[in-house]
Design a protein around this motif. Structure first.
Motif, PDB file in Angstrom:
ATOM      1  N   PHE A 183      -5.914  44.474  47.042  1.00  0.00           N
ATOM      2  CA  PHE A 183      -6.279  45.297  45.715  1.00  0.00           C
ATOM      3  C   PHE A 183      -6.733  44.650  44.796  1.00  0.00           C
ATOM      4  O   PHE A 183      -7.580  44.776  43.875  1.00  0.00           O
ATOM      5  CB  PHE A 183      -5.248  46.367  45.473  1.00  0.00           C
ATOM      6  CG  PHE A 183      -5.377  47.168  44.310  1.00  0.00           C
ATOM      7  CD1 PHE A 183      -6.314  48.272  44.315  1.00  0.00           C
ATOM      8  CD2 PHE A 183      -5.013  46.930  42.940  1.00  0.00           C
ATOM      9  CE1 PHE A 183      -6.589  49.093  43.413  1.00  0.00           C
ATOM     10  CE2 PHE A 183      -5.392  47.761  41.970  1.00  0.00           C
ATOM     11  CZ  PHE A 183      -6.041  48.871  41.947  1.00  0.00           C
ATOM     12  N   TRP A 184      -5.761  43.526  44.465  1.00  0.00           N
ATOM     13  CA  TRP A 184      -5.811  42.446  43.289  1.00  0.00           C
ATOM     14  C   TRP A 184      -7.308  41.792  43.688  1.00  0.00           C
ATOM     15  O   TRP A 184      -8.031  41.456  42.682  1.00  0.00           O
ATOM     16  CB  TRP A 184      -4.888  41.461  43.229  1.00  0.00           C
ATOM     17  CG  TRP A 184      -4.817  40.900  41.952  1.00  0.00           C
ATOM     18  CD1 TRP A 184      -4.910  39.534  41.754  1.00  0.00           C
ATOM     19  CD2 TRP A 184      -4.347  41.360  40.620  1.00  0.00           C
ATOM     20  NE1 TRP A 184      -4.551  39.071  40.495  1.00  0.00           N
ATOM     21  CE2 TRP A 184      -4.526  40.358  39.645  1.00  0.00           C
ATOM     22  CE3 TRP A 184      -4.070  42.605  40.222  1.00  0.00           C
ATOM     23  CZ2 TRP A 184      -4.137  40.428  38.160  1.00  0.00           C
ATOM     24  CZ3 TRP A 184      -3.679  42.948  38.828  1.00  0.00           C
ATOM     25  CH2 TRP A 184      -4.018  41.825  38.115  1.00  0.00           C
ATOM     26  N   HIS A 185      -7.260  41.371  44.716  1.00  0.00           N
ATOM     27  CA  HIS A 185      -8.803  40.638  45.036  1.00  0.00           C
ATOM     28  C   HIS A 185      -9.967  41.544  44.688  1.00  0.00           C
ATOM     29  O   HIS A 185     -11.000  41.190  44.162  1.00  0.00           O
ATOM     30  CB  HIS A 185      -8.943  40.080  46.526  1.00  0.00           C
ATOM     31  CG  HIS A 185      -7.719  39.146  47.037  1.00  0.00           C
ATOM     32  ND1 HIS A 185      -7.549  38.201  46.063  1.00  0.00           N
ATOM     33  CD2 HIS A 185      -6.955  38.926  48.118  1.00  0.00           C
ATOM     34  CE1 HIS A 185      -6.437  37.523  46.750  1.00  0.00           C
ATOM     35  NE2 HIS A 185      -6.159  37.914  47.702  1.00  0.00           N
ATOM     36  N   PHE A 186      -9.966  42.709  44.877  1.00  0.00           N
ATOM     37  CA  PHE A 186     -10.723  43.798  44.960  1.00  0.00           C
ATOM     38  C   PHE A 186     -11.313  43.964  43.507  1.00  0.00           C
ATOM     39  O   PHE A 186     -12.349  43.968  43.027  1.00  0.00           O
ATOM     40  CB  PHE A 186     -10.369  44.908  45.490  1.00  0.00           C
ATOM     41  CG  PHE A 186     -11.314  46.193  44.775  1.00  0.00           C
ATOM     42  CD1 PHE A 186     -12.387  46.620  45.522  1.00  0.00           C
ATOM     43  CD2 PHE A 186     -10.838  46.992  44.044  1.00  0.00           C
ATOM     44  CE1 PHE A 186     -13.511  47.494  45.341  1.00  0.00           C
ATOM     45  CE2 PHE A 186     -11.498  48.114  43.554  1.00  0.00           C
ATOM     46  CZ  PHE A 186     -12.736  48.459  44.205  1.00  0.00           C
ATOM     47  N   VAL A 187     -10.034  44.081  42.427  1.00  0.00           N
ATOM     48  CA  VAL A 187     -10.122  44.047  41.149  1.00  0.00           C
ATOM     49  C   VAL A 187     -10.829  42.843  40.546  1.00  0.00           C
ATOM     50  O   VAL A 187     -11.644  43.033  39.754  1.00  0.00           O
ATOM     51  CB  VAL A 187      -8.803  44.278  40.392  1.00  0.00           C
ATOM     52  CG1 VAL A 187      -8.679  44.011  39.059  1.00  0.00           C
ATOM     53  CG2 VAL A 187      -8.290  45.497  40.799  1.00  0.00           C
ATOM     54  N   ASP A 188     -10.486  41.638  41.297  1.00  0.00           N
ATOM     55  CA  ASP A 188     -11.454  40.360  40.649  1.00  0.00           C
ATOM     56  C   ASP A 188     -12.770  40.485  41.193  1.00  0.00           C
ATOM     57  O   ASP A 188     -13.603  40.078  40.173  1.00  0.00           O
ATOM     58  CB  ASP A 188     -10.419  39.251  41.122  1.00  0.00           C
ATOM     59  CG  ASP A 188      -9.174  38.998  40.721  1.00  0.00           C
ATOM     60  OD1 ASP A 188      -8.837  39.643  39.610  1.00  0.00           O
ATOM     61  OD2 ASP A 188      -8.487  37.938  41.092  1.00  0.00           O
ATOM     62  N   VAL A 189     -13.081  40.700  42.099  1.00  0.00           N
ATOM     63  CA  VAL A 189     -14.517  40.841  42.642  1.00  0.00           C
ATOM     64  C   VAL A 189     -15.094  41.940  41.603  1.00  0.00           C
ATOM     65  O   VAL A 189     -16.395  41.507  41.415  1.00  0.00           O
ATOM     66  CB  VAL A 189     -14.680  41.245  44.036  1.00  0.00           C
ATOM     67  CG1 VAL A 189     -16.214  41.461  44.297  1.00  0.00           C
ATOM     68  CG2 VAL A 189     -14.116  40.391  44.787  1.00  0.00           C
ATOM     69  N   ILE A 190     -14.498  42.964  41.304  1.00  0.00           N
ATOM     70  CA  ILE A 190     -15.241  43.918  40.658  1.00  0.00           C
ATOM     71  C   ILE A 190     -15.566  43.386  39.107  1.00  0.00           C
ATOM     72  O   ILE A 190     -16.704  43.396  38.708  1.00  0.00           O
ATOM     73  CB  ILE A 190     -14.464  45.271  40.378  1.00  0.00           C
ATOM     74  CG1 ILE A 190     -14.344  46.000  41.695  1.00  0.00           C
ATOM     75  CG2 ILE A 190     -14.962  46.002  39.331  1.00  0.00           C
ATOM     76  CD1 ILE A 190     -15.685  46.460  42.311  1.00  0.00           C
ATOM     77  N   TRP A 191     -14.633  42.677  38.606  1.00  0.00           N
ATOM     78  CA  TRP A 191     -14.790  42.032  37.218  1.00  0.00           C
ATOM     79  C   TRP A 191     -16.003  41.061  37.366  1.00  0.00           C
ATOM     80  O   TRP A 191     -16.522  40.848  36.269  1.00  0.00           O
ATOM     81  CB  TRP A 191     -13.278  41.396  36.689  1.00  0.00           C
ATOM     82  CG  TRP A 191     -13.850  40.914  35.396  1.00  0.00           C
ATOM     83  CD1 TRP A 191     -13.752  39.598  35.199  1.00  0.00           C
ATOM     84  CD2 TRP A 191     -14.064  41.561  34.108  1.00  0.00           C
ATOM     85  NE1 TRP A 191     -13.934  39.298  33.817  1.00  0.00           N
ATOM     86  CE2 TRP A 191     -14.276  40.595  33.187  1.00  0.00           C
ATOM     87  CE3 TRP A 191     -14.029  42.931  33.776  1.00  0.00           C
ATOM     88  CZ2 TRP A 191     -14.379  41.065  31.917  1.00  0.00           C
ATOM     89  CZ3 TRP A 191     -14.180  43.225  32.430  1.00  0.00           C
ATOM     90  CH2 TRP A 191     -14.520  42.205  31.521  1.00  0.00           C
TER      91      TRP A 191
END
Length: 202
Positions: A183-191
Motif C-alpha cells: 500500500f505504501w509503495h502504491f501511495v508513493d507511485v501515485i504521488w
C-alpha cells in the motif's frame, strides 16, 4: 491407539495449515482488488486534470502564474525514499530481527509524517483555495485525497508496529506487513504521477 492419535493430530494440523493458506490467498486477492479500485479512482482524477488543463484557456486562478517546486520536490524525495526504508523493515522482519523491523518502520512513519507536515505548510502558504476555479479545486482534491492515503498508510504501519510486540505474532506469516508495505509503495507511485502533473507540467 497412539499411532491413530498421531495420525489424527497430523491430519488436523495439515487441515489447519491448508485453511490458513487459503485464508491468506483470499486476503491477498481482496487486497489486490482494493488497490485496483483505488487505481481506477486516481486515474479518473488524473484524466480529469489533464482534460481540463489542456482545454481551459485560463487554467490558474487570477494572480497565480505557477507553483513553487522547491519544497514539494524535497517532500517528494522524502516520500519516495521511504519506500526503500519500509522495504528494509520488511526484510528485517523476514529475518526474524524485530529490532530492525521496528526501527525502520518507525523511520518510514516519520518520513510519511514529515511529508504530511510539508504538505500542510505548503497549503498554508498558497494564495488560492479550494474554490479558486477548477485548478484550485482539483489541486486540493488530488493532493488532499493522496494525503489521506499517506495518513492511512501511517496508521497501518502503527498497527503493524504494535503487533510486533505481541509474542510470536509474526511466526505464522507476514501478510499484514506485506499488504501495508505494498500500500505504501502504491501511495508513493501515485504521488510521483501527481508531482509530474501538478508541479513539473506547469
Amino acid at each position: 491407539m497412539t499411532t491413530e492419535s498421531s495420525i489424527a493430530q497430523s491430519t488436523e494440523a495439515q487441515i489447519r495449515e491448508e485453511q490458513a493458506h487459503e485464508a491468506a490467498e483470499n486476503s491477498k486477492f481482496g487486497f489486490i482488488v482494493f488497490l485496483l479500485s483505488e487505481t481506477v479512482i486516481f486515474l479518473s482524477f488524473f484524466a480529469g486534470y489533464i482534460i481540463y488543463k489542456t482545454t481551459l484557456p485560463d487554467w490558474y486562478p487570477p494572480g497565480v502564474t505557477g507553483l513553487d517546486t522547491k519544497d514539494p520536490q524535497f517532500n517528494t524525495i522524502i516520500l519516495v525514499s521511504s519506500s526503500f526504508v519500509i522495504y528494509v523493515a520488511e526484510r528485517y522482519l523476514h529475518d526474524k530481527k524485530l529490532w530492525g523491523f521496528r526501527f525502520f518502520l518507525l523511520a518510514t512513519m516519520a518520513m510519511g509524517g514529515y511529508f504530511l507536515y510539508g504538505q500542510a505548510v505548503e497549503w498554508s502558504n498558497l494564495s488560492f483555495g479550494f474554490t479558486s476555479g477548477i485548478f484550485g479545486g482539483l489541486f486540493y482534491l488530488l493532493t488532499g485525497f493522496h494525503g489521506l492515503h499517506v495518513f492511512t498508510g501511517i496508521l497501518l504501519q502503527t498497527i503493524m508496529l504494535g503487533r510486533s510486540f505481541i509474542p510470536s505474532n509474526y511466526d505464522s506469516g507476514y501478510f499484514g506487513v506485506e499488504a501495508t508495505s505494498l500500500f505504501w509503495h502504491f501511495v508513493d507511485v501515485i504521488w510521483i504521477i501527481l508531482y509530474v502533473l501538478i508541479y513539473v507540467w506547469q
